[in-house]
Design a protein around this motif. Structure first.
Motif, PDB file in Angstrom:
ATOM      1  N   GLU A  17       1.457  -1.509   0.045  1.00 30.96           N
ATOM      2  CA  GLU A  17      -0.330  -0.010   0.225  1.00 30.96           C
ATOM      3  C   GLU A  17       0.797   1.445  -0.009  1.00 30.96           C
ATOM      4  N   GLY A  18       0.334   2.036  -0.967  1.00 34.96           N
ATOM      5  CA  GLY A  18       1.192   3.266  -0.286  1.00 34.96           C
ATOM      6  C   GLY A  18       0.224   4.306   0.155  1.00 34.96           C
ATOM      7  N   ASP A  19       0.516   5.910  -0.687  1.00 35.26           N
ATOM      8  CA  ASP A  19       0.273   6.882   0.281  1.00 35.26           C
ATOM      9  C   ASP A  19      -1.435   7.276  -0.396  1.00 35.26           C
ATOM     10  N   LYS A  20      -1.833   6.937  -1.449  1.00 35.67           N
ATOM     11  CA  LYS A  20      -2.886   7.294  -2.457  1.00 35.67           C
ATOM     12  C   LYS A  20      -3.610   5.674  -2.406  1.00 35.67           C
ATOM     13  N   PRO A  21      -4.980   5.923  -3.121  1.00 33.24           N
ATOM     14  CA  PRO A  21      -6.085   4.653  -3.237  1.00 33.24           C
ATOM     15  C   PRO A  21      -5.588   3.945  -4.527  1.00 33.24           C
ATOM     16  N   PHE A  22      -5.663   3.025  -4.883  1.00 31.53           N
ATOM     17  CA  PHE A  22      -5.376   2.505  -5.869  1.00 31.53           C
ATOM     18  C   PHE A  22      -6.262   2.866  -7.623  1.00 31.53           C
ATOM     19  N   VAL A  23      -5.843   2.957  -8.349  1.00 31.77           N
ATOM     20  CA  VAL A  23      -6.682   3.328  -9.176  1.00 31.77           C
ATOM     21  C   VAL A  23      -7.058   2.250 -10.743  1.00 31.77           C
ATOM     22  N   CYS A  24      -5.630   1.378 -10.413  1.00 33.85           N
ATOM     23  CA  CYS A  24      -5.062  -0.203 -10.989  1.00 33.85           C
ATOM     24  C   CYS A  24      -5.814  -1.059 -10.753  1.00 33.85           C
ATOM     25  N   GLY A  25      -5.449  -2.427 -11.286  1.00 33.39           N
ATOM     26  CA  GLY A  25      -6.406  -3.547 -10.512  1.00 33.39           C
ATOM     27  C   GLY A  25      -5.636  -4.511  -9.190  1.00 33.39           C
ATOM     28  N   HIS A  26      -4.749  -3.360  -8.623  1.00 32.58           N
ATOM     29  CA  HIS A  26      -3.381  -4.086  -7.858  1.00 32.58           C
ATOM     30  C   HIS A  26      -4.497  -5.401  -6.942  1.00 32.58           C
ATOM     31  N   GLU A  27      -3.326  -5.804  -6.388  1.00 30.64           N
ATOM     32  CA  GLU A  27      -3.837  -6.294  -4.946  1.00 30.64           C
ATOM     33  C   GLU A  27      -2.533  -6.605  -4.259  1.00 30.64           C
ATOM     34  N   ALA A  31       2.178 -11.118  -6.168  1.00 30.63           N
ATOM     35  CA  ALA A  31       4.295 -11.320  -5.794  1.00 30.63           C
ATOM     36  C   ALA A  31       4.304 -11.567  -6.696  1.00 30.63           C
ATOM     37  N   PHE A  32       6.089 -11.446  -6.880  1.00 26.19           N
ATOM     38  CA  PHE A  32       6.250 -12.902  -8.202  1.00 26.19           C
ATOM     39  C   PHE A  32       7.890 -13.329  -7.657  1.00 26.19           C
ATOM     40  N   GLU A  33       8.478 -13.694  -8.086  1.00 25.15           N
ATOM     41  CA  GLU A  33      10.028 -13.991  -6.732  1.00 25.15           C
ATOM     42  C   GLU A  33      10.781 -13.649  -8.949  1.00 25.15           C
ATOM     43  N   VAL A  34      12.216 -13.072  -8.786  1.00 28.25           N
ATOM     44  CA  VAL A  34      12.975 -13.535  -9.423  1.00 28.25           C
ATOM     45  C   VAL A  34      14.034 -14.949  -8.825  1.00 28.25           C
ATOM     46  N   ARG A  35      14.257 -15.326 -10.237  1.00 25.91           N
ATOM     47  CA  ARG A  35      15.387 -16.355  -9.299  1.00 25.91           C
ATOM     48  C   ARG A  35      16.642 -16.299 -10.292  1.00 25.91           C
ATOM     49  N   THR A  43       0.265 -18.398  -7.971  1.00 33.42           N
ATOM     50  CA  THR A  43      -1.260 -18.719  -9.014  1.00 33.42           C
ATOM     51  C   THR A  43      -2.229 -18.128  -8.151  1.00 33.42           C
ATOM     52  N   ASP A  44      -3.395 -17.890  -9.266  1.00 28.49           N
ATOM     53  CA  ASP A  44      -4.241 -17.336  -9.186  1.00 28.49           C
ATOM     54  C   ASP A  44      -4.027 -15.848  -8.306  1.00 28.49           C
ATOM     55  N   LYS A  45      -3.098 -15.158  -8.387  1.00 24.85           N
ATOM     56  CA  LYS A  45      -2.665 -13.614  -7.913  1.00 24.85           C
ATOM     57  C   LYS A  45      -2.753 -12.928  -9.097  1.00 24.85           C
ATOM     58  N   PRO A  46      -2.930 -11.760  -9.491  1.00 26.24           N
ATOM     59  CA  PRO A  46      -2.393 -10.906 -10.839  1.00 26.24           C
ATOM     60  C   PRO A  46      -1.287 -10.144 -10.722  1.00 26.24           C
ATOM     61  N   PHE A  47      -0.593  -9.698 -11.195  1.00 25.69           N
ATOM     62  CA  PHE A  47       0.284  -8.588 -11.380  1.00 25.69           C
ATOM     63  C   PHE A  47       0.266  -8.553 -12.611  1.00 25.69           C
ATOM     64  N   SER A  48       0.121  -6.175 -12.182  1.00 26.26           N
ATOM     65  CA  SER A  48      -0.214  -5.760 -13.863  1.00 26.26           C
ATOM     66  C   SER A  48       1.087  -6.428 -15.243  1.00 26.26           C
ATOM     67  N   LEU A  49       0.452  -5.488 -16.325  1.00 31.48           N
ATOM     68  CA  LEU A  49       1.453  -5.907 -16.720  1.00 31.48           C
ATOM     69  C   LEU A  49       2.518  -4.497 -17.509  1.00 31.48           C
ATOM     70  N   TYR A  50       1.544  -3.872 -17.130  1.00 31.71           N
ATOM     71  CA  TYR A  50       1.180  -2.159 -16.816  1.00 31.71           C
ATOM     72  C   TYR A  50       3.283  -2.130 -16.284  1.00 31.71           C
ATOM     73  N   ALA A  51       2.807  -2.264 -14.368  1.00 30.76           N
ATOM     74  CA  ALA A  51       3.786  -2.410 -13.864  1.00 30.76           C
ATOM     75  C   ALA A  51       5.377  -3.249 -13.822  1.00 30.76           C
ATOM     76  N   LEU A  52       4.678  -4.325 -14.053  1.00 34.75           N
ATOM     77  CA  LEU A  52       5.416  -5.545 -14.507  1.00 34.75           C
ATOM     78  C   LEU A  52       6.983  -4.855 -15.453  1.00 34.75           C
TER      79      LEU A  52
END
Length: 117
Positions: A17-27, A31-35, A43-52
């Protein structure tokens, strides 16, 4: 002679969470991991293409050892690329792996490598 090796940190990128409301579809908590070179999504958790797309250029640097005075070594919370959205993404180091050069490239190791510090 032992094979040349290098280390990369494993990362976790999590929506916080940041200091303003979300206007995108974030939850919060998605999360994701980089290895190594791979991304692992929950699984079953969205992650925004634009944020990615905004986060991807930062991740290879965050995987590497950094000078303590480099901003990349201290700034771990990244804003959503939508200036109206309050979502933030925390990048955390969660592990470390050792890789051999031959597993990652076929390019020969130059004796006078201009990129070596």
């Amino acid at each position: 002679m032992t094979e040349p090796q290098f280390s990369l940190y494993d990362l976790r990128v999590e929506t916080i969470e940041g200091d303003k409301p979300f206007v995108c579809g974030h939850e919060i908590g998605s999360a994701f991991e980089v290895r190594g070179e791979n991304l692992f999504f929950e699984t079953d958790k969205p992650f925004s293409l634009y944020a990615l797309s905004a986060l991807l250029p930062l991740l290879p640097t965050k995987q590497r050892p950094l000078n303590e005075y480099d901003w990349m070594a201290t700034d771990h919370v990244i804003a959503c690329p939508d200036p109206h959205c309050g979502a933030r993404f925390r990048i955390s180091r969660i592990g470390k792996q050792v890789f051999t050069r031959s597993d990652t490239t076929i390019e020969p190791l130059l004796e006078n490598n201009p990129w070596k510090e």
